[in-house]
Design an enzyme around this catalytic site. Structure first.
Site, PDB file in Angstrom:
ATOM      1  CE  LYS A  22       1.950  -6.529   2.235  1.00 42.93           C
ATOM      2  NZ  LYS A  22       1.921  -5.176   1.738  1.00 42.93           N
ATOM      3  CG  ASN A  23      -1.289  -6.687  -0.410  1.00 44.04           C
ATOM      4  OD1 ASN A  23      -0.712  -6.084   0.485  1.00 44.04           O
ATOM      5  ND2 ASN A  23      -0.757  -6.906  -1.602  1.00 44.04           N
ATOM      6  NE  ARG A  94       0.166   3.270  -3.050  1.00 42.76           N
ATOM      7  CZ  ARG A  94       0.062   4.396  -3.737  1.00 42.76           C
ATOM      8  NH1 ARG A  94       0.858   5.393  -3.494  1.00 42.76           N
ATOM      9  NH2 ARG A  94      -0.860   4.520  -4.680  1.00 42.76           N
ATOM     10  CB  CYS A 118       7.280  -0.457  -1.637  1.00 42.83           C
ATOM     11  SG  CYS A 118       7.309  -1.984  -0.723  1.00 42.83           S
ATOM     12  NE  ARG A 123       3.060   1.735  -4.681  1.00 38.08           N
ATOM     13  CZ  ARG A 123       3.036   0.730  -3.816  1.00 38.08           C
ATOM     14  NH1 ARG A 123       4.042   0.513  -3.025  1.00 38.08           N
ATOM     15  NH2 ARG A 123       1.987  -0.047  -3.727  1.00 38.08           N
ATOM     16  N   PRO A 124       1.611   7.509  -7.526  1.00 39.72           N
ATOM     17  CG  PRO A 124       0.799   8.160  -9.608  1.00 39.72           C
ATOM     18  CD  PRO A 124       1.773   7.241  -8.958  1.00 39.72           C
ATOM     19  CB  ILE A 125      -2.675   9.056  -3.944  1.00 42.00           C
ATOM     20  CG1 ILE A 125      -2.433  10.553  -3.706  1.00 42.00           C
ATOM     21  CG2 ILE A 125      -1.635   8.229  -3.199  1.00 42.00           C
ATOM     22  CD1 ILE A 125      -2.686  10.965  -2.251  1.00 42.00           C
ATOM     23  CG  ASP A 126      -3.548   9.876 -10.323  1.00 38.89           C
ATOM     24  OD1 ASP A 126      -2.803   9.036  -9.771  1.00 38.89           O
ATOM     25  OD2 ASP A 126      -3.913   9.769 -11.506  1.00 38.89           O
ATOM     26  CG  ASP A 309       2.863  -7.525  -4.642  1.00 36.33           C
ATOM     27  OD1 ASP A 309       3.504  -6.552  -5.088  1.00 36.33           O
ATOM     28  OD2 ASP A 309       1.869  -7.406  -3.906  1.00 36.33           O
ATOM     29  NE  ARG A 401       6.592  -2.050   4.362  1.00 31.25           N
ATOM     30  CZ  ARG A 401       6.462  -1.769   3.075  1.00 31.25           C
ATOM     31  NH1 ARG A 401       7.512  -1.557   2.333  1.00 31.25           N
ATOM     32  NH2 ARG A 401       5.274  -1.676   2.512  1.00 31.25           N
TER      33      ARG A 401
HETATM   34  C1  UD1 Z   1      -1.553  -2.972  -4.132  1.00 30.57           C
HETATM   35  C2  UD1 Z   1      -0.802  -3.909  -3.219  1.00 30.57           C
HETATM   36  C3  UD1 Z   1       0.628  -4.105  -3.694  1.00 30.57           C
HETATM   37  C4  UD1 Z   1       0.652  -4.536  -5.148  1.00 30.57           C
HETATM   38  C5  UD1 Z   1      -0.197  -3.603  -6.002  1.00 30.57           C
HETATM   39  C6  UD1 Z   1      -0.350  -4.078  -7.455  1.00 30.57           C
HETATM   40  C7  UD1 Z   1      -1.885  -3.506  -1.093  1.00 30.57           C
HETATM   41  C8  UD1 Z   1      -1.771  -2.977   0.283  1.00 30.57           C
HETATM   42  N1  UD1 Z   1      -0.802  -3.375  -1.879  1.00 30.57           N
HETATM   43  O1  UD1 Z   1      -0.870  -1.721  -4.048  1.00 30.57           O
HETATM   44  O2  UD1 Z   1       1.236  -5.110  -2.879  1.00 30.57           O
HETATM   45  O3  UD1 Z   1       1.970  -4.519  -5.621  1.00 30.57           O
HETATM   46  O4  UD1 Z   1      -1.523  -3.481  -5.457  1.00 30.57           O
HETATM   47  O5  UD1 Z   1      -0.902  -5.344  -7.487  1.00 30.57           O
HETATM   48  O6  UD1 Z   1      -2.884  -4.090  -1.463  1.00 30.57           O
HETATM   49  N2  UD1 Z   1      -1.556   4.332  -9.507  1.00 30.57           N
HETATM   50  C9  UD1 Z   1      -1.766   5.593  -9.989  1.00 30.57           C
HETATM   51  N3  UD1 Z   1      -2.619   6.412  -9.308  1.00 30.57           N
HETATM   52  C10 UD1 Z   1      -3.275   5.998  -8.181  1.00 30.57           C
HETATM   53  C11 UD1 Z   1      -3.060   4.699  -7.717  1.00 30.57           C
HETATM   54  C12 UD1 Z   1      -2.186   3.880  -8.405  1.00 30.57           C
HETATM   55  O7  UD1 Z   1      -1.194   6.000 -10.993  1.00 30.57           O
HETATM   56  O8  UD1 Z   1      -4.041   6.785  -7.606  1.00 30.57           O
HETATM   57  C13 UD1 Z   1      -0.592   3.461 -10.217  1.00 30.57           C
HETATM   58  C14 UD1 Z   1       0.573   3.095  -9.320  1.00 30.57           C
HETATM   59  O9  UD1 Z   1       1.563   4.076  -9.334  1.00 30.57           O
HETATM   60  C15 UD1 Z   1       1.041   1.799  -9.932  1.00 30.57           C
HETATM   61  C16 UD1 Z   1      -0.247   1.168 -10.427  1.00 30.57           C
HETATM   62  O10 UD1 Z   1      -1.209   2.219 -10.502  1.00 30.57           O
HETATM   63  O11 UD1 Z   1       1.892   2.053 -11.015  1.00 30.57           O
HETATM   64  C17 UD1 Z   1      -0.777   0.072  -9.557  1.00 30.57           C
HETATM   65  O12 UD1 Z   1      -1.031   0.546  -8.280  1.00 30.57           O
HETATM   66  P1  UD1 Z   1      -2.199  -0.023  -7.343  1.00 30.57           P
HETATM   67  O13 UD1 Z   1      -2.939  -1.096  -8.040  1.00 30.57           O
HETATM   68  O14 UD1 Z   1      -2.966   1.157  -6.842  1.00 30.57           O
HETATM   69  O15 UD1 Z   1      -1.359  -0.626  -6.166  1.00 30.57           O
HETATM   70  P2  UD1 Z   1      -1.562  -0.411  -4.614  1.00 30.57           P
HETATM   71  O16 UD1 Z   1      -3.005  -0.442  -4.288  1.00 30.57           O
HETATM   72  O17 UD1 Z   1      -0.749   0.731  -4.170  1.00 30.57           O
END
Ligand code: UD1
Length: 420
Positions: A22-23, A94, A118, A123-126, A309, A401
């Site tokens: 999936k990922n 997301r 989830c 989970r910020p997107i910064d 995960d 999902r």
């Molecule tokens: C991906 C996976 C998810 C998995 C996660 C960690 C997909 C679709 N999902 O999620 O199943 O649990 O990796 O292995 O591939 N963060 C920030 N700012 C950002 C982005 C992330 O602070 O802009 C933080 C998040 O809040 C979290 C951490 O970084 O605490 C890890 O997130 P990230 O590696 O980005 O996970 P996803 O890509 O969302």
């Protein structure tokens, strides 16, 4: 809302073939918007709800989709892509944020919504936004949480990620393949799904070096062609089934997978006394568990650390091990909700912030529990397999999902699980 009903006490035996990840599928579908020609994807888990949502988004962008066979998808790009992603779809997942990078690269402008997903933390997107900005994109917030990302032309840069975010690494990689000049991502995520995405893009003509290490170098090209790709096996699905075999003291051969992707899980299972048989370079692992499991400690981390995960499933397993186990969750700040649900089944788990202490073994008993998120739902199904009596897991759609047809595929191993 659907439920899963699990009758415990069955020992799992047999063979389980793993689907595509999936990922890996989600970013790959977003990346398909970069291609000038048709794309054919094999081993794609089309039955997963998040994948279906992404397909819906692609359709609204004008892409034509056709599945000529199970787990195969043909994608035909339109002459002109739409650039607004419907808010209702975006909010449900997301991963829809993945479209920001490729669409701004391809069309110069995209409107996205701040994403849902989830319920496991803020989970910020910064990091996604910082990366796109570094490549020259402008960001404009609109009312209602909508965000316009625009750039007439992206320019390659050096980008350092404060944390090796999987999604940010993928988003930046997808934007950078069409940027002018060279982009270097330092402290990049190293997950196998990143490598898979790089291989897909390279097959379309992108120039990406170092995927799978913490420095990825991307040299921009003018255009990407169509292409064909087979998605990497789902290591989280494989790991979930391995833990299911262990928690039922079963004997399961898991096939169509890459054993090397799960080394941190294998080490932990071995510490617990589970027997594993696999060959480096092979495509299968046999998981055999005796009646007595030992306690262990684990701590999640970015790849090649223990995958977050698989943390909830591992906590479920720890309830059945002799002694005191600990689990520390370092990736997400609110990902131990399953501990409370497992407690309703009789588990003894103390949590403090990101740490869980699990006292085992405790007999698990029938209860009605809630799948608070995708992997927590999987963990509760596994706990149900080890429990006496009937466990009802409320919130089947959470599990759907991320897993395709899990009840039927576990039932083929002897589990008594059904959707209700
Ligand atoms: C991906 C996976 C998810 C998995 C996660 C960690 C997909 C679709 N999902 O999620 O199943 O649990 O990796 O292995 O591939 N963060 C920030 N700012 C950002 C982005 C992330 O602070 O802009 C933080 C998040 O809040 C979290 C951490 O970084 O605490 C890890 O997130 P990230 O590696 O980005 O996970 P996803 O890509 O969302």
């Amino acid at each position: 809302m659907g439920d899963f009903v699990v009758e415990g006490g069955q020992r799992l035996t047999g063979t389980f073939a793993v689907n595509g990840a999936k990922n890996a599928a989600l970013p790959l579908l977003a990346a398909a918007t970069l291609a000038d020609g048709p794309v054919v994807v094999h081993n794609i888990p089309l039955g997963i709800r998040d994948v279906q949502l992404m397909l819906q988004i692609l359709r609204t962008l004008g892409m034509r989709l056709h599945s000529p066979a199970p787990h195969v998808l043909e994608i035909q790009p339109p002459t002109r892509l739409e650039t607004t992603i419907p808010e209702a779809l975006m909010r449900q997942m997301r991963a829809s944020l993945f479209l920001a990078g490729p669409l701004v690269a391809r069309t110069g402008r995209v409107t996205v919504s701040r994403p849902g997903g989830c319920d496991i933390g803020v989970r910020p997107i910064d990091l996604h936004l910082k990366g796109l900005k570094a490549l020259g994109a402008e960001l404009e917030d609109l009312p209602g949480g909508r965000l316009v990302v625009s750039a007439p032309r992206l320019v390659g840069r050096k980008i350092y990620l404060d944390f090796p975010s999987v999604g940010a690494t993928e988003n930046i990689m997808m934007a950078a393949v069409l940027a002018d000049g060279e982009t270097v991502i330092d402290n990049a995520a190293r997950e196998p799904e990143i490598v898979d995405l790089a291989q897909f893009l390279t097959g379309l003509g992108a120039r990406i070096y170092g995927a799978g290490t913490d420095t990825i170098r991307i040299v921009g090209v003018r255009r990407l062609s169509g292409g064909e790709h087979t998605i990497v096996p789902d290591r989280i699905e494989a790991g979930t089934v391995a833990i299911a075999a262990a928690i039922t003291h079963g004997d399961v051969e898991i096939t169509d997978m890459v054993p090397e992707h799960l080394v941190p899980l294998w080490r932990k299972l071995e510490e617990m006394g589970v027997e594993l048989i696999w060959q480096p370079g092979g495509d299968r692992v046999r998981v055999r568990a005796g009646p007595r499991l030992r306690a262990t400690t684990a701590r999640t981390g970015p790849h090649p650390g223990f995958p977050t995960d698989l943390q909830p499933q591992m906590v479920a397993l720890m309830t059945q091990a002799y002694g005191v186990s600990t689990m520390v969750e370092t990736i997400f700040e609110n990902r131990l909700k399953h501990a409370g649900e497992l407690g309703r089944m009789g588990a003894r788990i103390l949590t403090d912030g990101r740490m869980a202490v699990i006292y085992g073994p405790t007999p698990l008993e029938s209860a009605t529990v809630e799948a608070t998120d995708l992997r927590a739902g999987a963990a509760l199904i596994l706990a149900g397999l080890a429990a006496t009596g009937t466990t009802r897991v409320v919130g089947a759609e959470q599990v759907e999902r991320g897993y395709e047809d899990l009840p039927r595929r576990l039932a083929a191993l002897g589990a008594l699980v059904r959707a209700a």
